[in-house]
Design an enzyme around this catalytic site. Sequence first.
Site, PDB file in Angstrom:
ATOM      1  N   ASP A  33     -23.568  22.412  -7.374  1.00  0.00           N
ATOM      2  CA  ASP A  33     -22.341  23.212  -7.418  1.00  0.00           C
ATOM      3  C   ASP A  33     -22.157  23.822  -8.804  1.00  0.00           C
ATOM      4  O   ASP A  33     -21.945  25.028  -8.953  1.00  0.00           O
ATOM      5  CB  ASP A  33     -21.147  22.314  -7.040  1.00  0.00           C
ATOM      6  CG  ASP A  33     -19.847  23.079  -6.822  1.00  0.00           C
ATOM      7  OD1 ASP A  33     -19.891  24.304  -6.607  1.00  0.00           O
ATOM      8  OD2 ASP A  33     -18.789  22.431  -6.860  1.00  0.00           O
ATOM      9  N   GLY A 122     -26.252  13.895  -3.664  1.00  0.00           N
ATOM     10  CA  GLY A 122     -26.125  13.661  -5.103  1.00  0.00           C
ATOM     11  C   GLY A 122     -24.997  12.676  -5.376  1.00  0.00           C
ATOM     12  O   GLY A 122     -25.048  11.530  -4.940  1.00  0.00           O
TER      13      GLY A 122
END
Length: 174
Positions: A33, A122
């Site tokens: 992100d 993650g």
Amino acid sequence: MKIEILKADITEIHVDAIVNAANTSLLGGGGVDGAIHRKGGKVILDECIQIRNKQGGCKVGEAVITTAGNLPSKYVIHTVGPVWNGDKEEKKNLLAACYQNSLELAVENNIKTIAFPGISTGIYHFPKDKAAEIAIKTVLNFDKISEIEKVIFVCFDDESYKIYNDLLEKIDKK
């Protein structure tokens, strides 16, 4: 439809759309992100803020689309994966919804090539093997998959690459 597996940086992939493992705020964060927001530039954040102002962010399992700013793709599809907190059917269904809703947006926007990271694997700690299985199964079972020319699963590390490769080899042998 062709499926590829790459060990690469998703921000460098030349496709119509890359998928961002976003958070509900859509304001960027860590991992993939943060990398997408940093490399894509302010235009992605500005569009995410517009989406937030209109609908209040993005719920887990849902997806929204923005342009890709400085990235080599045309679009970024932002989807929010679930945080893993034990083997619950609800978490698996939410992760499948991320892939399903991303593919729906792709078809609506005439996107022919799309690259997915390992959503939720993650900092959200979804087990990589379970996540890969859900990703592949959801893509293969997508009812409009014939409208997509290529799906790329972009793996950040050797472990993920091996997991995807092994799963796809099993499917090919069936």
